[in-house]
Design an enzyme around this catalytic site. Structure first.
Site, PDB file in Angstrom:
ATOM      1  N   LYS A 177      14.047  53.679 -17.983  1.00 48.16           N
ATOM      2  CA  LYS A 177      12.767  52.492 -19.485  1.00 48.16           C
ATOM      3  C   LYS A 177      13.736  51.506 -18.736  1.00 48.16           C
ATOM      4  CE  LYS A 177      11.433  51.479 -23.040  1.00 48.16           C
ATOM      5  NZ  LYS A 177      11.237  50.466 -22.140  1.00 48.16           N
ATOM      6  N   LYS A 229      14.378  50.231 -13.911  1.00 46.92           N
ATOM      7  CA  LYS A 229      13.814  48.579 -13.663  1.00 46.92           C
ATOM      8  C   LYS A 229      12.735  48.138 -12.484  1.00 46.92           C
ATOM      9  CE  LYS A 229      14.982  44.649 -15.520  1.00 46.92           C
ATOM     10  NZ  LYS A 229      15.574  44.401 -17.241  1.00 46.92           N
ATOM     11  N   GLN A 245      21.083  49.349 -16.442  1.00 44.00           N
ATOM     12  CA  GLN A 245      20.742  49.943 -17.872  1.00 44.00           C
ATOM     13  C   GLN A 245      20.853  50.954 -18.125  1.00 44.00           C
ATOM     14  OE1 GLN A 245      17.582  47.391 -18.346  1.00 44.00           O
ATOM     15  NE2 GLN A 245      17.532  48.762 -20.882  1.00 44.00           N
ATOM     16  N   ASN A 263      12.781  34.540 -25.430  1.00 48.66           N
ATOM     17  CA  ASN A 263      12.552  34.719 -26.749  1.00 48.66           C
ATOM     18  C   ASN A 263      14.371  34.904 -27.186  1.00 48.66           C
ATOM     19  OD1 ASN A 263      10.323  35.239 -26.471  1.00 48.66           O
ATOM     20  ND2 ASN A 263      10.130  37.320 -26.661  1.00 48.66           N
ATOM     21  N   GLY A 313       8.683  44.140 -20.917  1.00 50.28           N
ATOM     22  CA  GLY A 313       8.612  43.326 -20.244  1.00 50.28           C
ATOM     23  C   GLY A 313       9.940  42.987 -20.396  1.00 50.28           C
ATOM     24  N   ASP A 314      10.116  41.973 -19.396  1.00 50.34           N
ATOM     25  CA  ASP A 314      11.245  40.722 -18.617  1.00 50.34           C
ATOM     26  C   ASP A 314      10.719  39.270 -18.092  1.00 50.34           C
ATOM     27  OD1 ASP A 314      13.355  40.547 -16.412  1.00 50.34           O
ATOM     28  OD2 ASP A 314      14.015  42.038 -18.198  1.00 50.34           O
TER      29      ASP A 314
END
Length: 457
Positions: free
Chosen positions: A78, A114, A99, A231, A153-154
């Site tokens: 993930k 990632k 992560q 964001n 998303g990133d």
């Protein structure tokens, strides 16, 4: 690692983890975990591929695509997808490595990974970005799935791009499943997902403030400097304002805006900035707008930290290594008592050293540092909640999701806090090291799961 090419970002993340583990009692009580660390530092799988697509002139273009599937001990891989010209294997390995342990701290069954591409969406038409997404997913779809690897998303991958990637995955596999998170609400997305990282960051820091003040203080009345304007920065600003804080800065890659008024940046002004970013415009547009003349000082080519005056809280929300050692000292001099990373590895190793040294020397009067792997875990936490909703084919209300997010962020804080007390005993009057506690808590959980599954012995 001497036979490998230099990977500075990954090496920094690895050394930060090793440093905190070695300076704790973990390896004394569990010496076998040194073996686990050697194995966990190597990804289970690295996928690299070419992405060939056609621009609006009908000319062929090519980019490099990647997916680092780092660790699946706790669940499916993930982690986000980043589209940016600076993307390379070192950056993705650093992000994937962080992560793993961030995801472990959420308490959800998700592993770490990632991915992304060295594609630059800036200057591209909507049609070109859509075509790139379909070309990228044509290859990536062979390696992901709801129970295998679930990207999100990133940077450069907004909900719009997630929608195109989801459509491409469905076309390639004929499967409608939770293969991506951050989807639109109409096709399996979760409420609070866009807000989650920023909201979660503020919830986490609120626990820091309450603990440090013995429950006497919250965000109310605090002056908060924020970097970034995407964001994470937007929703951190909005939630902090809701809790009574004053936001004094936001920034982007070109420069920083600092509020001239004591009232700080308002929710309406955050909304204007959000609209600018959707149109891929810079904060210079706001600085030069007649509507905002005299309200902000724009500092070209600068980050906020040395330009914001007296502050109480600093929230780096832009990118990695955005607070240097000198800027870290400047924040202390500006009176900052709390700093927590909304971005991944937002503080350089030198800055973390400055904060940790101050924490030990000044005890209860020190600045207290919250690491990104705990402080910005809200985004991936709600991604995990989106996966749960997809698996059950249900949708929770925003109140349900927000309530679960608050509980997860409280758990992230308390887990890091109590683990630090256990393995890095603080001196009297000293705040526990949240960076050490979070690193040890995340690593221990992953190492134990890997051992139970036979990944090391």
């Amino acid at each position: 690692m001497s036979n490998l090419p230099s990977e500075p970002e990954f090496e920094q993340a690895y050394k930060e983890l090793v440093s905190t583990l070695e300076n704790s009692s973990l390896f004394k009580t569990n010496p076998e975990y040194k073996t686990a660390l050697k194995i966990a530092a190597i990804p289970e799988r690295v996928i690299q591929f070419r992405v060939v697509w056609e621009d609006d002139k009908g000319q062929v273009q090519v980019n490099r695509g990647y997916r680092v599937q780092f660790n699946s001990a706790l669940g499916p891989y993930k982690g986000g997808l980043r589209f940016h010209p600076t993307v390379n294997l070192s950056i993705l390995k650093f992000l994937g490595f962080e992560q793993i342990f961030k995801n472990a701290l959420t308490g959800l069954n998700i592993g770490g990974g990632k991915g992304g591409a060295d594609f630059d969406p800036k200057g591209k038409s909507d049609n070109e970005i859509r075509k790139f997404c379909f070309a990228f997913m044509r290859e990536l779809s062979k390696h992901i799935g709801a129970n295998t690897d679930v990207p999100a998303g990133d940077i450069g991958v907004s909900p719009r791009e997630i929608g195109w990637l989801f459509g491409a995955y469905k076309a390639e596999t004929k499967l409608w499943e939770g293969c991506l998170t951050g989807k639109g609400l109409a096709f399996g997305g979760s409420l609070i997902r866009p807000e989650a990282t920023g909201y979660g960051l503020v919830y986490y820091v609120n626990h820091m403030i309450e603990y440090a003040s013995g429950g006497k203080e919250t965000f109310k009345g605090k002056r908060v400097a924020i970097s970034g304007s995407g964001n994470v920065a937007q929703y951190a600003a909005l939630k902090a304002i809701e809790l009574g804080a004053t936001i004094v800065s936001l920034s982007d890659s070109k420069g920083t805006i600092v509020a001239e008024s004591d009232k700080g940046i308002s929710p309406d002004e955050v909304a204007y900035i959000a609209d600018l970013k959707v149109k891929r415009k810079q904060l210079t547009e706001m600085a030069s707008s007649e509507s905002y003349k005299g309200k902000f000082k724009y500092i070209d080519g600068a980050r906020p930290w040395t330009n914001v005056g007296k502050i109480d809280v600093a929230l780096p929300c832009a990118t990695q290594n955005e607070v240097s050692g000198e800027e870290g000292q400047a924040l202390i001099d500006a009176g900052a008592k709390f700093i927590a990373e909304g971005s991944n590895m937002g503080c350089s190793q030198e800055a973390i050293g400055v904060f940790e040294k101050h924490r030990k020397e000044k005890k209860g009067e020190a600045i207290w540092y919250g690491p990104g792997k705990a402080a910005n875990a809200g985004g991936v936490a709600v991604s995990g909640l989106e996966m749960a909703q997809n698996s059950q084919r249900i949708a929770w209300t925003s109140e349900e999701v927000d309530s679960k997010l608050k509980r997860i962020m409280e758990s992230c804080f308390k887990n890091g806090l109590e683990t630090a007390k256990e393995y890095v005993e603080p001196a009297e009057g000293e705040f526990p090291s949240l960076v050490a506690g979070s690193n040890i808590a995340g690593f221990s959980k992953v190492a134990a799961a890997m051992q139970a599954q036979g990944d090391w012995w």
